[in-house]
Each structure stands twice: as C-alpha cells, then as structure tokens.
Design an enzyme around this catalytic site. Structure first.
Site, PDB file in Angstrom:
ATOM      1  N   LYS A 166       0.902  -1.000   0.104  1.00 46.66           N
ATOM      2  CA  LYS A 166       0.077  -0.235  -0.031  1.00 46.66           C
ATOM      3  C   LYS A 166       0.866   1.142  -0.182  1.00 46.66           C
ATOM      4  O   LYS A 166       1.168   1.824   1.044  1.00 46.66           O
ATOM      5  CB  LYS A 166      -0.940   0.121   1.227  1.00 46.66           C
TER       6      LYS A 166
HETATM    7  N1  PMP Z   1      -7.864  -1.666  -2.988  1.00 52.45           N
HETATM    8  C1  PMP Z   1      -6.955  -0.477  -3.077  1.00 52.45           C
HETATM    9  C2  PMP Z   1      -6.486   0.341  -4.073  1.00 52.45           C
HETATM   10  C3  PMP Z   1      -7.260   0.332  -1.612  1.00 52.45           C
HETATM   11  O1  PMP Z   1      -6.587   1.502  -1.593  1.00 52.45           O
HETATM   12  C4  PMP Z   1      -7.943  -0.468  -0.758  1.00 52.45           C
HETATM   13  C5  PMP Z   1      -8.222   0.144   0.658  1.00 52.45           C
HETATM   14  N2  PMP Z   1      -6.966  -0.046   1.628  1.00 52.45           N
HETATM   15  C6  PMP Z   1      -8.617  -1.762  -0.952  1.00 52.45           C
HETATM   16  C7  PMP Z   1      -8.315  -2.155  -2.047  1.00 52.45           C
HETATM   17  C8  PMP Z   1      -9.326  -2.356   0.279  1.00 52.45           C
HETATM   18  O2  PMP Z   1      -8.498  -2.736   1.233  1.00 52.45           O
HETATM   19  P1  PMP Z   1      -8.750  -2.928   2.616  1.00 52.45           P
HETATM   20  O3  PMP Z   1     -10.153  -4.050   2.754  1.00 52.45           O
HETATM   21  O4  PMP Z   1      -7.596  -3.662   3.493  1.00 52.45           O
HETATM   22  O5  PMP Z   1      -8.964  -1.655   3.335  1.00 52.45           O
END
Ligand code: PMP
Length: 317
Positions: A166
């Site tokens: 991320k």
């Molecule tokens: N894809 C992207 C590009 C994101 O930024 C997020 C948010 N973190 C997600 C998917 C969903 O991830 P999560 O369920 O871990 O928040």
C-alpha cells in the site's frame, strides 16, 4: 441521477498523533521539506477502522492484519522499519486512547525521512513512522448504491506497480482515476489491468454476483484487501460459492449484483456502471439480497455482535 457531492470527508481530527514513538500534539509533529518520501513517493500507509462495541468501549477491526501488511509494504520497498508489527499495534491503540476515540479511522504512515534528496535514499535511509486518527463517516457516501465508471487510467503493469504494497507514490494513478470519475458525475472509478480485465476501485476491491455465484478479481493485480479477505471467509462460513477469477466490463454490466469492499468504504453496493443499471426486475438499481445481507452482517461483525468473527479480529482500545 448522481448522488449529492460528498462534503470533505475529514470530520473531527484527533488532536494527538503518534510520531516516531511519542504521542505529540498534531501541531508539533512537523516534517522537513527535505523529506525524501515527499519528493519520490517512497512510503506506505494503512487505513484501519475502530468501532464502538455492542458491550461498550471501542475496538479496532483486524488491526494485526493491517500492521502485518504495513510491515510487508516496508519489505517490498526495502525499508528497515524501526518497529515490529506488535509494536505498531500497541502504537495505534495508544493513538486512539490519546484522542479519546472509540470509533475512528486510523492512518499509520511510514516514509523515507529527511535525508539526501537524490533518487537513491542511501542504503539505510531514516524512516519516519506516524499514526493519525480522525472521525470518518461513510467513504463513498452512497448508501443507496454507488455509481461507477470504468476509468481511462489503468492499473500499471505488475512489474511497475507493486500491488501487494500500500505504497504512497502508487496512489497517483488512483487519484487521477477517482477525480476523472467524480468529474464525470460518478462516485468511484474502476481500473482495468494491462490486458483489459477488471482489477479494483481506486480504494476498494470489487465483487460481482451472477446466478448465485460470487466472483472477485484475483490477487494478481490488486491490493490484498483485508475486507476482501473478511468477505471470502464470511461466504465460506455461509457456504455461498465464491470464485477468484478475472472478468470483463461487459460481464460486470450484466451482473445480478455488484459491490465494493474496503476499510473506508466498508461494503458499498453498486447500482450503476457506465450508464448501465445493475440488477434485474425488482432489484434493478438497488442493493441486491447478497450485498444487503453482507452489509448488515459486516456492520454487526465490526461492532462485536457476531462473536464467531469477533474473537480474533477485534482488539479492544
Ligand atoms: N484496493 C485499494 C487500491 C485500496 O486502497 C484499498 C483500501 N486499503 C482496498 C483495495 C481495500 O483494502 P482493505 O479492505 O484492506 O481496506
């Protein structure tokens, strides 16, 4: 009809932050213009939510998994993080307590700190680690179903964009896609991969339902969402078949139901994509039965109302 524009989503900010091991007033946590990560996007972050619990107090949902992913993002960037995942878990709880928050959004961020400003930050660059909290309501602000647009921006090739991290700099594509979608009157963008298959939204994973089978895009070119994982386990428990498989935009347009998942967006049903109404008959343009059930149970799960999920997934503040 477009949903009303969402007001700037940052509501009450926590006045205290955790910064490099200390709780400080936010006004005192300041960084240098020589911060390497500001210039080159070398950093990583998490988005986590804490919820008020049925039995009182607040708890953070899947905090350990979020901090483990942050540690993996640092590994992908080849940065030596000065804290372990367990220490970061404790730091996030401290940040919530310092702000007297029982329900909030938690944003840990790491980045290459003040140092030489060439592309190369050096073999062992200094890393800042901060954790901020703020109160944040519904992210997409589309409780009756979001309207999505397949973006003209694509998810970069997996050899350019490290999708399991991320990573701050990688979000520029998402920012462009999101602004393009909002500018065209939609709520969120969907990004295709380099071969034209769907990947995810700018901040959410993507699911579709057709004839009782749930499909979600495979991990190849998406962030390994923690909400996505929660949903996969939920459907396993419910014995609802789920496939991780690629699909195209026309398959998505013809789905019975579509929904997005993410920590900020939680479970957001989708009512329209590229001008096509999602669903058929009485369900057309409305949250479908599977998305509605999941949305309700997700909200119960994160508030400690479904103990079979809560045991290992909720960390009390
Ligand atoms: N894809 C992207 C590009 C994101 O930024 C997020 C948010 N973190 C997600 C998917 C969903 O991830 P999560 O369920 O871990 O928040």
């Amino acid at each position: 009809m477009a949903n009303a524009p969402v007001a700037h989503p940052t509501s009450r900010r926590g006045e205290k932050v955790w910064f490099n091991g200390k709780i400080l007033p936010e006004s005192e946590a300041r960084i240098s213009l020589f911060t390497h990560g500001l210039h080159y996007g070398v950093g990583a972050f998490e988005g986590i939510r804490a919820y008020k619990q049925k039995n009182g107090g607040g708890a953070v949902f899947r905090l350990v998994e979020h901090m483990d992913r942050l540690v993996e993002s640092a590994k992908i960037l080849d940065l030596k993080l000065p804290y372990s995942s367990e220490q970061l878990v404790q730091a996030a709880l401290e940040a919530c307590r310092a702000n007297h928050f029982e329900e909030c959004y938690i944003r840990p961020i790491i980045y290459t700190a003040d140092g030489p400003l060439g592309v190369n930050p050096g073999a062992n660059p200094p890393i800042d680690v901060a954790i901020l909290c703020w109160e944040w309501g519904s992210y997409l602000g589309a409780s009756n179903g979001a309207r999505l647009k397949v973006s003209s921006f694509i998810r970069p090739h997996v050899n350019s964009s490290m999708t399991k991290g991320k990573i701050t700099g990688q979000y520029v594509t998402g920012v462009l896609a999101k602004r393009e979608a909002l500018g065209a009157g939609y709520d969120e963008a969907l990004l295709l991969d380099t071969e034209g298959f769907l990947t995810e939204g700018s901040g959410e994973n993507l699911f579709m339902v057709k004839n009782g089978i749930v499909k979600t895009t495979p991990l190849t070119s998406i962030l390994n969402g923690i909400t996505r994982d929660t949903i996969i386990r939920y459907f396993e428990n419910k014995k609802i078949p789920l496939k991780e498989t690629r699909f195209t935009r026309d398959e998505l347009w013809c789905a019975d139901e579509v929904f997005l998942s993410g920590t900020a967006a939680e479970i957001t049903p989708v009512r329209e994509i590229d001008g096509r109404t999602i669903g058929n008959g009485a369900n057309a343009g409305k949250p479908g039965p599977i998305a509605s059930m999941l949305q309700r149970d997700y909200q119960a799960m994160v508030r400690g109302e479904l103990p079979e999920y809560g045991k290992n997934w909720l960390t009390s503040i």
